[in-house]
Write a protein that holds these residues in place. Structure first.
Motif, mmCIF file in Angstrom:
data_model
loop_
_atom_site.group_PDB
_atom_site.id
_atom_site.type_symbol
_atom_site.label_atom_id
_atom_site.label_comp_id
_atom_site.label_asym_id
_atom_site.label_seq_id
_atom_site.Cartn_x
_atom_site.Cartn_y
_atom_site.Cartn_z
ATOM 1 N N LEU A 3 0.834 -1.201 0.000
ATOM 2 C CA LEU A 3 0.000 0.000 0.000
ATOM 3 C C LEU A 3 0.874 1.258 0.000
ATOM 4 O O LEU A 3 0.638 2.193 -0.764
ATOM 5 C CB LEU A 3 -0.907 -0.007 1.237
ATOM 6 C CG LEU A 3 -1.920 1.098 1.213
ATOM 7 C CD1 LEU A 3 -3.228 0.641 0.631
ATOM 8 C CD2 LEU A 3 -2.137 1.630 2.603
ATOM 9 N N ALA A 4 1.901 1.221 0.849
ATOM 10 C CA ALA A 4 2.804 2.381 0.913
ATOM 11 C C ALA A 4 3.481 2.597 -0.434
ATOM 12 O O ALA A 4 3.636 3.729 -0.892
ATOM 13 C CB ALA A 4 3.854 2.173 1.998
ATOM 14 N N GLY A 5 3.842 1.498 -1.099
ATOM 15 C CA GLY A 5 4.475 1.575 -2.407
ATOM 16 C C GLY A 5 3.534 2.194 -3.429
ATOM 17 O O GLY A 5 3.942 2.989 -4.275
ATOM 18 N N ARG A 6 2.249 1.789 -3.353
ATOM 19 C CA ARG A 6 1.263 2.336 -4.291
ATOM 20 C C ARG A 6 1.111 3.846 -4.089
ATOM 21 O O ARG A 6 1.098 4.616 -5.051
ATOM 22 C CB ARG A 6 -0.096 1.640 -4.077
ATOM 23 C CG ARG A 6 -1.188 2.219 -4.974
ATOM 24 C CD ARG A 6 -2.449 1.397 -4.947
ATOM 25 N NE ARG A 6 -3.209 1.526 -3.718
ATOM 26 C CZ ARG A 6 -3.999 2.553 -3.445
ATOM 27 N NH1 ARG A 6 -4.066 3.556 -4.282
ATOM 28 N NH2 ARG A 6 -4.679 2.587 -2.316
ATOM 29 N N ALA A 19 -0.269 20.778 -5.259
ATOM 30 C CA ALA A 19 -0.799 20.433 -3.931
ATOM 31 C C ALA A 19 -1.692 19.219 -4.089
ATOM 32 O O ALA A 19 -2.545 19.177 -4.978
ATOM 33 C CB ALA A 19 -1.584 21.608 -3.376
ATOM 34 N N VAL A 20 -1.458 18.232 -3.245
ATOM 35 C CA VAL A 20 -2.217 16.986 -3.337
ATOM 36 C C VAL A 20 -2.936 16.740 -2.019
ATOM 37 O O VAL A 20 -2.353 16.880 -0.940
ATOM 38 C CB VAL A 20 -1.267 15.801 -3.662
ATOM 39 C CG1 VAL A 20 -1.993 14.475 -3.578
ATOM 40 C CG2 VAL A 20 -0.641 15.985 -5.033
ATOM 41 N N SER A 21 -4.206 16.393 -2.139
ATOM 42 C CA SER A 21 -4.977 16.010 -0.953
ATOM 43 C C SER A 21 -4.763 14.520 -0.714
ATOM 44 O O SER A 21 -5.110 13.697 -1.563
ATOM 45 C CB SER A 21 -6.457 16.327 -1.215
ATOM 46 O OG SER A 21 -7.249 15.677 -0.261
ATOM 47 N N LEU A 22 -4.155 14.195 0.412
ATOM 48 C CA LEU A 22 -3.890 12.788 0.745
ATOM 49 C C LEU A 22 -4.916 12.364 1.787
ATOM 50 O O LEU A 22 -4.811 12.724 2.963
ATOM 51 C CB LEU A 22 -2.461 12.649 1.279
ATOM 52 C CG LEU A 22 -1.966 11.267 1.662
ATOM 53 C CD1 LEU A 22 -2.043 10.278 0.508
ATOM 54 C CD2 LEU A 22 -0.516 11.329 2.155
ATOM 55 N N GLN A 23 -5.935 11.629 1.335
ATOM 56 C CA GLN A 23 -7.024 11.223 2.236
ATOM 57 C C GLN A 23 -6.779 9.781 2.666
ATOM 58 O O GLN A 23 -6.740 8.888 1.820
ATOM 59 C CB GLN A 23 -8.366 11.352 1.515
ATOM 60 C CG GLN A 23 -8.618 12.762 0.984
ATOM 61 C CD GLN A 23 -9.912 12.861 0.201
ATOM 62 O OE1 GLN A 23 -10.618 11.882 -0.009
ATOM 63 N NE2 GLN A 23 -10.240 14.064 -0.248
ATOM 64 N N TYR A 28 -4.756 3.364 7.900
ATOM 65 C CA TYR A 28 -3.693 3.423 6.899
ATOM 66 C C TYR A 28 -2.767 4.627 7.082
ATOM 67 O O TYR A 28 -1.947 4.938 6.223
ATOM 68 C CB TYR A 28 -4.309 3.431 5.490
ATOM 69 C CG TYR A 28 -5.059 2.151 5.227
ATOM 70 C CD1 TYR A 28 -4.395 1.003 4.817
ATOM 71 C CD2 TYR A 28 -6.429 2.097 5.443
ATOM 72 C CE1 TYR A 28 -5.074 -0.184 4.618
ATOM 73 C CE2 TYR A 28 -7.122 0.914 5.244
ATOM 74 C CZ TYR A 28 -6.444 -0.217 4.835
ATOM 75 O OH TYR A 28 -7.120 -1.393 4.649
ATOM 76 N N TYR A 29 -2.930 5.255 8.216
ATOM 77 C CA TYR A 29 -2.156 6.454 8.519
ATOM 78 C C TYR A 29 -0.648 6.179 8.411
ATOM 79 O O TYR A 29 0.087 6.888 7.730
ATOM 80 C CB TYR A 29 -2.541 6.925 9.928
ATOM 81 C CG TYR A 29 -1.817 8.132 10.440
ATOM 82 C CD1 TYR A 29 -2.184 9.418 10.048
ATOM 83 C CD2 TYR A 29 -0.773 8.002 11.358
ATOM 84 C CE1 TYR A 29 -1.524 10.536 10.538
ATOM 85 C CE2 TYR A 29 -0.105 9.104 11.856
ATOM 86 C CZ TYR A 29 -0.480 10.364 11.446
ATOM 87 O OH TYR A 29 0.160 11.468 11.926
ATOM 88 N N ARG A 185 -6.484 8.769 -2.443
ATOM 89 C CA ARG A 185 -7.370 8.281 -1.378
ATOM 90 C C ARG A 185 -6.955 6.870 -1.000
ATOM 91 O O ARG A 185 -6.806 6.000 -1.864
ATOM 92 C CB ARG A 185 -8.815 8.302 -1.891
ATOM 93 C CG ARG A 185 -9.860 8.142 -0.831
ATOM 94 C CD ARG A 185 -11.251 8.333 -1.435
ATOM 95 N NE ARG A 185 -12.281 7.759 -0.580
ATOM 96 C CZ ARG A 185 -12.916 8.432 0.340
ATOM 97 N NH1 ARG A 185 -12.655 9.692 0.547
ATOM 98 N NH2 ARG A 185 -13.841 7.839 1.091
ATOM 99 N N VAL A 186 -6.733 6.657 0.295
ATOM 100 C CA VAL A 186 -6.286 5.347 0.776
ATOM 101 C C VAL A 186 -7.229 4.871 1.860
ATOM 102 O O VAL A 186 -7.201 5.369 2.991
ATOM 103 C CB VAL A 186 -4.855 5.423 1.365
ATOM 104 C CG1 VAL A 186 -4.320 4.030 1.644
ATOM 105 C CG2 VAL A 186 -3.919 6.202 0.466
ATOM 106 N N LYS A 187 -8.099 3.905 1.486
ATOM 107 C CA LYS A 187 -9.061 3.393 2.465
ATOM 108 C C LYS A 187 -9.308 1.924 2.172
ATOM 109 O O LYS A 187 -9.009 1.436 1.081
ATOM 110 C CB LYS A 187 -10.359 4.212 2.386
ATOM 111 C CG LYS A 187 -11.200 4.156 3.659
ATOM 112 C CD LYS A 187 -12.372 5.120 3.601
ATOM 113 C CE LYS A 187 -13.202 5.016 4.865
ATOM 114 N NZ LYS A 187 -14.171 3.952 4.798
#
Lengths: 194, 250
Positions: A3-6, A19-23, A28-29, A185-187
């Motif tokens: 996941l971190a790699g992705r 600027a990127v919104s990292l949700q 997964y913090y 988005r990472v969920k």
């Protein structure tokens, strides 16, 4: 791919001065932090300025150490330790802001660290908008994000604005989307789909 | 066809954000009142103005009125860009005014009008002889206490600023005001005579104390009149715009 790699590979696609919104989902913090600090920054030789309002800089350093992640290129602006009466002496890697309400001082400390940095590329990570929203009105926070991100863009610095999905309101999302060029988005459900 | 007026030459302070607020810097030869209550960063800003100038080749001079220059250097923020060579090679000159008072026989409680003229002439002589292009007097308020009357203070500032301007010297007169006051100076004449006023302050907002800077006037240039928050760092004075919100001035 982990996941971190992705996440890191998505960060690779970031155009300059963006600027990127990292949700991220609450579970997964740490993967998100690992993606930024361990994979993305070390691979690209980027200096990371990590603005932490959620947990103290010391706690983050301890976590990174436990995960055997090299944090030598990370410089912290710690906005929470003073409030908890836990700030120790400023080290070479950290500057303290007395309170998360002192948004101008967050900008000032970041500016100072950018001046000190000799790296060609710099990335500012704001962790997190949810925590800053506890201490600031949406009006002031929105103003802060607009001025801060615009200023970073003008200096060719990339910004990552971290939000924790479970703690985010639609209003907060709109605020972050307004200043962001893209969203990562990472969920759990997204992870399951891959 | 109307002749296009040449823009005034600028004296870049070297403080990036302040130069940006002033659209390029202080118009050269202007006399600026740098005013604010204690602990607002006036001396640090003034010193940076001199050091940056000395680095760029403008010979600079700091006239200390209340504390010795040795004590000043020991207490002031340790700027990364302050090379002691600047002082050793006299690119930046530090003078204790009480020493000049003593040499001129002016070490007494109150000066006469003639003695005011003598003091101005002595300062201008040093500026002329050393080719000083940037001058800071810290503080004009302390000199004012020795002059006592508004008439003498007005005379001192007028003669000094006229003389400095003729010598092409850009100057900052540091002025101390009481916290919470609406005035820009103690004797109420300084602000009317200066070409510019930079106001530094402390602002309380929800229990946080912020250092602020605002350019109130600056002859010879357009400028921002907004309030900025500042930080005194080893890399110099840093400024960012004040976020709008409820605030109480101190």
């Amino acid at each position: 791919m982990t996941l971190a790699g992705r996440v890191a590979s998505e960060l690779e696609q970031m155009p300059p001065s963006s600027a990127v919104s990292l949700q991220v989902g609450v579970d997964y913090y740490l993967d998100a932090i690992r993606a930024v600090v361990d994979i993305f920054s070390s691979k690209r030789d980027v200096d990371v300025i990590y603005i932490t309002a959620t947990i103290s800089y010391q706690a983050i350093v301890d976590i990174l150490k436990a995960l055997e992640i090299d944090a030598s290129k990370v410089h912290f602006v710690d906005c929470i330790s003073h409030t908890m009466m836990g700030a120790s002496m400023e080290g070479s890697q950290v500057l303290f802001v007395e309170s998360p309400t002192m948004l101008e001082n967050i900008m000032l400390k970041t500016e100072y660290l950018m001046r000190k940095s000799t790296a060609k590329e710099k990335l500012v990570l704001i962790d997190s908008v949810n925590t800053l929203a506890i201490h600031n009105s949406n009006y002031v926070l929105s103003e802060f994000l607009h001025i801060f991100v615009s200023s970073l863009r003008s200096k060719n610095v990339n910004t990552l604005i971290l939000t924790v999905i479970e703690h985010t309101t639609p209003e907060l999302n709109n605020m972050v989307n307004l200043v962001s060029d893209s969203v990562i988005r990472v969920k759990e459900e997204e992870e399951g789909q891959r | 066809m109307a002749e296009v007026e040449k823009p005034r030459e600028r004296c870049r302070t070297g403080i990036d954000a302040l130069d940006s607020i002033l659209y390029g810097g202080i118009p050269r030869s202007n006399t600026i009142l740098l005013t604010g209550s204690c602990g607002t960063g006036k001396t640090s800003l003034a010193l940076e103005f001199l050091i940056r100038g000395a680095i760029e080749g403008d010979r600079s001079m700091f006239v200390s009125v209340t504390e010795t220059t040795d004590k000043l250097l020991a207490n002031v923020i340790r700027y990364d860009f302050l090379d002691k060579k600047l002082i050793a090679e006299a690119k930046m000159v530090l003078i204790d005014l009480p020493v000049i008072y003593e040499r001129l026989g002016l070490d007494k409680a109150e000066l006469t009008m003639e003695e005011v003229s003598l003091l101005v002439a002595s300062i201008l002589n040093v500026v002329r002889e050393l080719g000083i292009k940037r001058l800071v007097i810290d503080s004009i308020t302390s000199i004012g206490y020795k002059l006592k009357t508004q008439e003498k203070i007005r005379d001192f500032i007028l003669r000094l600023s006229k003389g400095l301007s003729a010598l092409g010297c850009t100057s900052m007169l540091v002025s101390e005001v009481q916290p919470g006051t609406q005035a820009y100076s103690t004797f109420m004449v300084e602000e009317a005579l200066a070409d510019g006023i930079i106001l530094m302050g402390n602002m309380e907002r929800r229990g946080d104390l912020l250092r602020t800077l605002q350019v109130i006037k600056m002859r010879g240039t357009t400028h921002s009149r907004a309030k900025y928050v500042l930080d005194l760092t080893q890399a110099g004075v840093l400024l960012v715009p004040l976020l709008k919100g409820g605030s109480v001035n101190l």
